[in-house]
Write an enzyme that holds these catalytic residues in place. Structure first.
Site, PDB file in Angstrom:
ATOM      1  N   LYS A  87      42.705  35.527  79.570  1.00 33.03           N
ATOM      2  CA  LYS A  87      42.660  34.063  79.550  1.00 33.03           C
ATOM      3  C   LYS A  87      43.113  33.617  78.161  1.00 33.03           C
ATOM      4  O   LYS A  87      42.335  33.618  77.216  1.00 33.03           O
ATOM      5  CB  LYS A  87      41.219  33.590  79.798  1.00 33.03           C
ATOM      6  CG  LYS A  87      41.099  32.259  80.528  1.00 33.03           C
ATOM      7  CD  LYS A  87      41.629  31.081  79.756  1.00 33.03           C
ATOM      8  CE  LYS A  87      40.752  30.717  78.562  1.00 33.03           C
ATOM      9  NZ  LYS A  87      41.355  29.614  77.765  1.00 33.03           N
ATOM     10  N   GLU A 101      35.150  39.124  68.063  1.00 33.81           N
ATOM     11  CA  GLU A 101      35.866  38.926  66.782  1.00 33.81           C
ATOM     12  C   GLU A 101      35.805  37.425  66.503  1.00 33.81           C
ATOM     13  O   GLU A 101      36.529  36.642  67.142  1.00 33.81           O
ATOM     14  CB  GLU A 101      37.306  39.393  66.926  1.00 33.81           C
ATOM     15  CG  GLU A 101      37.460  40.844  67.313  1.00 33.81           C
ATOM     16  CD  GLU A 101      37.295  41.797  66.131  1.00 33.81           C
ATOM     17  OE1 GLU A 101      37.498  42.991  66.300  1.00 33.81           O
ATOM     18  OE2 GLU A 101      36.964  41.304  65.035  1.00 33.81           O
ATOM     19  N   CYS A 113      41.847  34.000  60.713  1.00 42.04           N
ATOM     20  CA  CYS A 113      40.402  34.270  60.563  1.00 42.04           C
ATOM     21  C   CYS A 113      40.117  35.030  59.285  1.00 42.04           C
ATOM     22  O   CYS A 113      39.034  34.940  58.728  1.00 42.04           O
ATOM     23  CB  CYS A 113      39.907  35.087  61.743  1.00 42.04           C
ATOM     24  SG  CYS A 113      40.703  36.695  61.829  1.00 42.04           S
ATOM     25  N   GLU A 169      33.477  27.203  58.068  1.00 44.69           N
ATOM     26  CA  GLU A 169      34.878  27.546  58.325  1.00 44.69           C
ATOM     27  C   GLU A 169      35.667  26.290  58.654  1.00 44.69           C
ATOM     28  O   GLU A 169      35.292  25.532  59.543  1.00 44.69           O
ATOM     29  CB  GLU A 169      34.991  28.519  59.502  1.00 44.69           C
ATOM     30  CG  GLU A 169      36.425  28.929  59.814  1.00 44.69           C
ATOM     31  CD  GLU A 169      36.530  29.863  61.001  1.00 44.69           C
ATOM     32  OE1 GLU A 169      36.202  29.440  62.124  1.00 44.69           O
ATOM     33  OE2 GLU A 169      36.933  31.014  60.791  1.00 44.69           O
TER      34      GLU A 169
HETATM   35  N1  LIG Z   1      37.618  37.627  63.906  1.00 45.88           N
HETATM   36  C1  LIG Z   1      38.860  37.580  64.342  1.00 45.88           C
HETATM   37  O1  LIG Z   1      39.571  38.604  64.450  1.00 45.88           O
HETATM   38  C2  LIG Z   1      39.460  36.244  64.710  1.00 45.88           C
HETATM   39  C3  LIG Z   1      40.835  36.197  64.941  1.00 45.88           C
HETATM   40  C4  LIG Z   1      41.397  34.960  65.238  1.00 45.88           C
HETATM   41  C5  LIG Z   1      40.637  33.803  65.341  1.00 45.88           C
HETATM   42  N2  LIG Z   1      39.295  33.897  65.125  1.00 45.88           N
HETATM   43  C6  LIG Z   1      38.481  32.673  65.191  1.00 45.88           C
HETATM   44  O2  LIG Z   1      38.896  31.883  66.322  1.00 45.88           O
HETATM   45  C7  LIG Z   1      38.729  30.496  66.019  1.00 45.88           C
HETATM   46  C8  LIG Z   1      40.003  29.737  66.321  1.00 45.88           C
HETATM   47  O3  LIG Z   1      40.390  30.018  67.649  1.00 45.88           O
HETATM   48  P1  LIG Z   1      40.018  29.018  68.861  1.00 45.88           P
HETATM   49  O4  LIG Z   1      39.866  27.625  68.351  1.00 45.88           O
HETATM   50  O5  LIG Z   1      40.964  29.282  69.969  1.00 45.88           O
HETATM   51  O6  LIG Z   1      38.578  29.534  69.297  1.00 45.88           O
HETATM   52  P2  LIG Z   1      37.724  28.957  70.524  1.00 45.88           P
HETATM   53  O7  LIG Z   1      36.453  29.666  70.452  1.00 45.88           O
HETATM   54  O8  LIG Z   1      37.749  27.487  70.566  1.00 45.88           O
HETATM   55  O9  LIG Z   1      38.538  29.451  71.846  1.00 45.88           O
HETATM   56  C9  LIG Z   1      38.899  30.794  71.998  1.00 45.88           C
HETATM   57  C10 LIG Z   1      39.120  31.059  73.475  1.00 45.88           C
HETATM   58  O10 LIG Z   1      37.879  30.963  74.142  1.00 45.88           O
HETATM   59  C11 LIG Z   1      38.004  30.144  75.294  1.00 45.88           C
HETATM   60  N3  LIG Z   1      36.697  29.561  75.560  1.00 45.88           N
HETATM   61  C12 LIG Z   1      36.137  28.492  74.952  1.00 45.88           C
HETATM   62  N4  LIG Z   1      34.881  28.294  75.415  1.00 45.88           N
HETATM   63  C13 LIG Z   1      34.648  29.279  76.336  1.00 45.88           C
HETATM   64  C14 LIG Z   1      33.552  29.617  77.193  1.00 45.88           C
HETATM   65  N5  LIG Z   1      32.423  28.926  77.181  1.00 45.88           N
HETATM   66  N6  LIG Z   1      33.668  30.697  78.035  1.00 45.88           N
HETATM   67  C15 LIG Z   1      34.809  31.418  78.043  1.00 45.88           C
HETATM   68  N7  LIG Z   1      35.903  31.144  77.266  1.00 45.88           N
HETATM   69  C16 LIG Z   1      35.804  30.086  76.426  1.00 45.88           C
HETATM   70  C17 LIG Z   1      39.088  29.170  74.916  1.00 45.88           C
HETATM   71  O11 LIG Z   1      39.669  28.578  76.063  1.00 45.88           O
HETATM   72  C18 LIG Z   1      40.057  30.076  74.164  1.00 45.88           C
HETATM   73  O12 LIG Z   1      40.880  30.773  75.082  1.00 45.88           O
HETATM   74  C19 LIG Z   1      38.363  30.438  64.538  1.00 45.88           C
HETATM   75  O13 LIG Z   1      36.967  30.303  64.404  1.00 45.88           O
HETATM   76  C20 LIG Z   1      38.772  31.803  64.001  1.00 45.88           C
HETATM   77  O14 LIG Z   1      38.014  32.222  62.880  1.00 45.88           O
HETATM   78  C21 LIG Z   1      38.684  35.085  64.798  1.00 45.88           C
HETATM   79  O1  LIG Z   2      43.208  35.378  62.665  1.00 50.14           O
HETATM   80  C1  LIG Z   2      42.742  36.525  62.590  1.00 50.14           C
HETATM   81  C2  LIG Z   2      43.584  37.667  62.459  1.00 50.14           C
HETATM   82  C3  LIG Z   2      43.228  38.862  62.972  1.00 50.14           C
HETATM   83  C4  LIG Z   2      44.101  39.956  62.812  1.00 50.14           C
HETATM   84  C5  LIG Z   2      43.914  41.122  63.506  1.00 50.14           C
HETATM   85  O2  LIG Z   2      43.019  41.240  64.473  1.00 50.14           O
HETATM   86  C6  LIG Z   2      44.738  42.294  63.206  1.00 50.14           C
HETATM   87  O3  LIG Z   2      45.494  42.254  62.207  1.00 50.14           O
HETATM   88  O4  LIG Z   2      44.650  43.266  63.976  1.00 50.14           O
END
Ligand SMILES: NC(=O)c1ccc[n+]([C@@H]2O[C@H](COP(=O)([O-])OP(=O)(O)OC[C@H]3O[C@@H](n4cnc5c(N)ncnc54)[C@H](O)[C@@H]3O)[C@@H](O)[C@H]2O)c1
Ligand SMILES: O=C/C=C/C=C(\O)C(=O)O
Length: 484
Positions: free
Chosen positions: A176, A252, A286, A388
């Protein structure tokens, strides 16, 4: 129309509903996206289950790995198509998508095909109480149908970072993608079909979270594991949804990553590293830096040089080679980041540069633009330094001693990444080992060896992925004991 991909076929959602995929560069419509219904998600999970019991489950390890290498090669061959799709969805500069996002989309299949080819399992020889010899050996088998829920910031990279190991371990997946960035996940379906991945192995359902495809997937009884990348609060919601089925989850999540700059650091390397970690992908990474702790003696120099680097960034269309700054992902996210810009001001911060919306050409005015921003005068305890923001901005905060820097760097509910700049090798090792994060870069940032453990703790997530570490999540280990 961007369609769902279920059982090897592209198809409209049964409900006939769709949503708009917008271009964040200028606010224009890219395409309509077909929203999957609960029944569509059910079809996708069933297709994934059938593939497990069918041709995919019957493949030998070497055949599976060869197919994943073929997927990687096809992504490389169609790199231009993937760059175009990713750039349309995200607005990021072409140079970034073509050097980071898409090549990593291919690499994420190769690294895990290699990992499963070369990973050993354990055996132990011992004796039973009656003195007879025994042999214990471990077996790995796929978990089954894995739900993959992805964010919008590095769409193909982060989706394949999960799909690669999941398939390498013999699972099947239902993906998804974020509603903001559906294009490359859908396009990958063409690659799967063209290289001969059996139908049902890779499925894509489009939609949102609550009461939409995301929730239908995470609560589906036919899903055996959930791997999620996204916001911390979403991760908590998904863990709650998974609890009823006792489903294993890999999380993550967010971060509020510190950079710590000691006064013996190489300033050129430091500014180069910080410019990337604060502003790359418009701060929507992230692992990015939103807190910069600088030893007092060089504080002013770092502030001025980082602000100058920020001021040189050029917003513009992705295909313009002069563009070095893209927009945020959406008007909604732009409002969130601008609210933090206003909060910083209210908390007494000085915007040494930025703090608003850049003056872009008329045709781009409807895009989700914000200025790259460097603040001083932000208290370590302030919301701007603790929450964040996920934009091109950072708070630069002075420190005197190593102990003070470590205390502030670790003073956060997150635990994802950090960077440390110093010429003192002993201090680099000492300080890196004392940081409570999953990933530390010394005199560098976002340099990735995909075999290494990757992930965060606390509010930054659960589990480690990368190399053999992903196998712990995407397989079930069992032990067989034979008494002779
Ligand atoms: N730790 C990591 O590796 C990593 C990597 C990239 C992004 N992030 C984090 O992601 C965030 C930005 O991405 P975003 O705005 O898309 O995140 P988000 O949590 O808003 O959405 C992520 C995904 O989850 C889905 N989603 C939302 N609510 C849901 C629910 N209740 N059940 C199932 N699916 C659901 C969304 O449709 C989307 O596909 C930031 O906080 C960033 O730090 C973390
Ligand atoms: O926005 C977050 C980036 C994550 C990166 C990875 O998960 C990776 O480099 O494998």
């Amino acid at each position: 129309m961007i369609l769902n991909f279920i059982n090897g076929q592209y198809r409209q959602g049964r409900g006939g509903r769709s949503f708009s995929d917008m271009n964040p560069v200028d606010g224009s419509l890219i395409a309509q996206v077909s929203e999957a219904t609960r029944e569509d998600v059910d079809d996708a999970v069933n297709a994934a289950r059938d593939a497990l019991a069918g041709p995919w489950g019957a493949l030998k390890l070497s055949q599976r790995c060869d197919l994943l290498y073929a997927v990687a090669a096809e992504i490389d061959r169609r790199a231009e198509d993937f760059v175009a799709a990713e750039v349309a969805d995200t607005g990021k500069p072409r140079s970034l998508a073509s050097h980071l996002d898409i090549p990593r989309g291919a690499a994420n299949f190769r690294v895990f095909a290699d990992a499963v080819r070369n990973v050993a399992t354990e055996t132990f020889t011992s004796h039973a109480p009656d003195g007879e010899p025994t042999l214990n050996y471990a077996l790995r088998r796929p978990k089954g149908v894995v739900a993959v829920i992805c964010p919008w910031n590095l769409p193909l990279l982060l989706m394949t970072w999960k799909v690669g190991p999941a398939l390498a371990c013999g699972n099947t997946v239902v993906v998804k993608p974020s509603e903001e960035t559906p294009a490359t996940a859908a396009l990958l379906g063409e690659v799967m079909n063209s290289v001969g991945i059996p139908k049902g192995v890779y499925n894509v359902v489009h939609g949102f979270g609550p009461e939409s495809a995301g929730e239908f997937l995470t609560t589906h009884p036919g899903v055996d594991a959930i791997t999620f990348t996204g916001e911390t609060r979403t991760g908590a919601a998904i863990i709650r949804a998974s609890a009823a089925g006792i489903k294993p989850v890999s999380m993550e999540l967010g971060g509020k990553n510190p950079a710590v700059v000691f006064d013996d650091a190489d300033l050129d390397a430091t500014i180069a590293g910080l410019t990337r970690s604060v502003f790359e992908n418009s701060g929507q990474v992230c692992l990015g830096t939103e807190r910069v702790y600088v030893q007092r003696r060089i504080f002013d120099a770092v502030v001025q040089r980082l602000a100058s680097a920020a001021a040189r960034l050029r917003p513009g269309r992705p295909e313009d080679p002069a563009t070095t700054l893209g927009p945020l992902i959406s008007a909604e996210h732009q409002r969130k980041v601008l609210d933090y810009f206003a909060l910083a001001k209210a908390e007494g911060a000085t915007a040494v540069c930025g703090g608003g919306v850049p003056d872009v050409s008329h045709e781009l005015k409807a895009g989700a633009w914000v200025e790259p921003t460097v603040w001083t005068g932000v208290a370590h305890e302030s919301r701007v330094a603790r929450e964040e923001i996920f934009g091109p901005c950072c708070a630069v905060i002075p420190f005197e001693t190593e102990a003070e820097a470590l205390r502030m760097a670790n003073d956060t509910p997150y635990g994802l990444a950090a960077s440390v700049y110093t010429s003192d090798v002993a201090r680099a090792h000492r300080f890196a080992g004392a940081l409570r994060v999953g990933v530390v870069w010394v005199n560098s940032w976002f340099v990735r060896d995909l075999r290494t453990p990757f992930g965060g703790s606390g509010a930054s997530g659960i589990g480690r992925e990368g190399g053999v570490h992903s196998l712990e999540f995407y397989t079930e280990l069992s032990n067989v004991c034979i008494k002779f």
